[in-house]
Design an enzyme around this catalytic site. Structure first.
Site, mmCIF file in Angstrom:
data_model
loop_
_atom_site.group_PDB
_atom_site.id
_atom_site.type_symbol
_atom_site.label_atom_id
_atom_site.label_comp_id
_atom_site.label_asym_id
_atom_site.label_seq_id
_atom_site.Cartn_x
_atom_site.Cartn_y
_atom_site.Cartn_z
ATOM 1 N N ASP A 357 -102.533 -57.735 -0.420
ATOM 2 C CA ASP A 357 -102.576 -56.549 -1.268
ATOM 3 C C ASP A 357 -101.691 -56.753 -2.481
ATOM 4 O O ASP A 357 -100.896 -57.702 -2.560
ATOM 5 C CB ASP A 357 -102.197 -55.290 -0.494
ATOM 6 C CG ASP A 357 -100.718 -55.245 -0.127
ATOM 7 O OD1 ASP A 357 -100.000 -56.224 -0.416
ATOM 8 O OD2 ASP A 357 -100.291 -54.237 0.448
ATOM 9 N N GLU A 399 -104.970 -50.549 -1.544
ATOM 10 C CA GLU A 399 -104.858 -51.780 -2.329
ATOM 11 C C GLU A 399 -104.886 -53.020 -1.449
ATOM 12 O O GLU A 399 -104.593 -54.120 -1.908
ATOM 13 C CB GLU A 399 -103.560 -51.762 -3.151
ATOM 14 C CG GLU A 399 -102.282 -51.925 -2.356
ATOM 15 C CD GLU A 399 -101.762 -50.615 -1.782
ATOM 16 O OE1 GLU A 399 -100.587 -50.573 -1.402
ATOM 17 O OE2 GLU A 399 -102.532 -49.623 -1.719
#
Length: 481
Positions: A357, A399
């Site tokens: 991420d 994310e």
């Protein structure tokens, strides 16, 4: 020899016989008059005249000429009376009378027969006329029946095609099936193709094609001027000879391909011409307007089926792909992960998983807003797609992204993750006309090195990711077994 000639010949023969008989009569009279008794002489003379009567009566009965009738009246009757009066033998009279009656009966019988024959001939002519009329009617009905069966066959084939097109939800498969059936229904063509413009009509790729016979060096991957004409005018097209059609100016390459005659039908999606279905031939004057109507009907069926298939594909993509990044969603990724897990266990293969991420994503969201954060995620997804062509990519949540690498060892997966980290680190992110530097952290787990359980595989990759975060971010960590 005709009938009149035969009649004249018989008449001349009868006259000859009559003249010869008269000559014999006078010669016999001269020779026998002095040697025989007068009564015997007259009896023989009567027999000679009786023999003379037969050809006269026969000629009259058969040919019925006026001259013969007069000859019979002035010769036969006096002759009979003379013979009877001289010979005193009345039997000659009754024989002649019976013979005359027989001739009359025969004449009447022949006359009736000729009348009946004439009526039969007239009836035969009428029957022949009726037969001719019936032949014309049957021929017309036969052509009508043939046309009916042709139309029925066309309708049956179209109905069967419609059923086939409902059995698939892959628009590429439907396009190829449509082209194949078009060539089957219109076999006079040499080459068939379908073009489809997904968004821009100026780009018209050939999505399906089929050749029946070799067609020059035909390797077209895009639509030609005939396809664009059909799209521009929104109607079907038939060209009898492309080299003589004033509507089109062919290039030298097109002429060398020797595609002379063609038919093209438009394919409509939501009242917009999005493609064409075309059949080409290397010979001129191959196709008819009936072929064009049939091709248009096939294109109409294909338009509906392919449109539905594309809509289904779009809906399916929305269900399995993230609308923002275009990567697979977590649910679909997990299904594929389970499939690869079963395959790896069955074939005793290795498999690696990378979880990564963006670092400091919350701060970027606070600085640029959610739209700026979305742009970062989109650009990261593009980097993943460009860097990892053979991997299964998914937006796992927020994310966080997941990368599945089948048949990849832990060391190979670490190398891939490290290369990805460096690529992100050196690639500027463009947000609101600013270039922003971003980094990623990643965790790597492997089957069977770390675990054989799929849940633990994901958990260990997550743990490795969190360890990379704790150790300062912009780092790749591998799971420890």
């Amino acid at each position: 020899m005709g009938v009149p000639a035969r009649r004249h010949l018989v008449f001349l023969a009868g006259v000859g016989v009559f003249a010869f008989s008269v000559f014999l009569i006078f010669q016999s009279l001269a020779q026998l008059r002095t040697t025989l008794h007068p009564e015997v002489y007259l009896q023989r003379l009567s027999l000679i005249f009786a023999a003379l009567v037969f050809p006269i009566l026969t000629t009259w009965w058969r040919f019925k000429w006026i001259g013969v009738n007069i000859l019979m009246i002035f010769l036969v009757i006096p002759l009979v009376l003379f013979v009877v009066s001289v010979t005193k033998i009345s039997v000659f009279f009754w024989v002649y009378l019976a013979y005359a009656i027989l001739m009359l009966v025969l004449y009447r019988t022949e006359h009736q027969f000729e009348n009946q024959l004439s009526m039969i001939l007239i009836e035969e002519e009428k029957l022949q006329d009726e037969i001719n009329n019936l032949e014309v009617v049957f021929k017309a009905k036969g052509e009508g029946i043939s046309t009916f069966f042709e139309k029925y066959s066309t309708y049956y084939n179209l109905r069967k095609l419609a059923e086939e097109l409902t059995m698939s939800l892959s628009w590429t498969e439907l396009a190829q099936k449509t082209v194949d059936r078009a060539m089957d229904f219109i076999p006079r063509g040499d080459y068939a193709k379908m073009t489809l413009a997904r968004s821009d009509e100026r780009n018209l790729p050939v999505v399906a094609s089929r050749r029946m016979r070799p067609v020059g060096r035909w390797t077209a991957k895009q639509g030609d001027l005939f396809d664009f004409w059909c799209i521009k005018n929104r109607k079907r097209l038939i060209v009898m000879d492309s080299q003589d059609d004033f509507r089109f100016a062919l290039r030298e390459n097109d002429k060398r391909e020797n595609l002379r005659s063609l038919i093209v039908a438009p394919i409509f999606f939501e009242n917009r011409v999005s493609g064409t279905l075309a059949i080409h031939a290397t010979r001129p004057n191959v196709f008819t307007h009936e072929d064009l109507r049939l091709l248009d009907a096939i294109a109409t069926l294909a338009s509906s089926a392919i449109s539905n298939a594309m809509l289904y594909e779009k809906t399916e993509q929305l269900a399995i792909k993230d609308s923002l990044t275009g990567l697979f969603v977590r649910r679909y990724f997990y299904e594929r992960l389970k499939e690869e897990h079963r395959r790896a266990l069955l074939n005793q293969k290795t498999m690696s998983l990378i979880m990564c991420d963006l670092d400091h994503f919350k701060e970027c969201n606070d600085r640029f807003g959610h739209q700026g954060g979305d742009l970062m995620l989109v650009q990261l997804a593009e980097i993943l797609g460009q860097s990892l062509k053979n991997a299964l990519l998914a937006r796992y949540g927020g994310e966080e992204f997941a990368i599945l690498l089948p048949e990849t060892t832990k060391a190979e997966a670490f190398k891939i993750a490290e290369g990805l980290r460096k690529t992100v680190e050196t690639t500027p992110f463009h947000i609101r006309r600013e270039k922003v530097g971003m980094t990623v952290s990643a965790g790597v787990s492997n089957l069977p090195d770390d675990t054989l359980d799929i849940e633990l595989l994901v958990h260990k990759a997550d743990q490795a990711l969190y360890r990379a975060k704790r150790e300062g971010r912009n780092k790749v960590c591998v799971s420890t077994s």
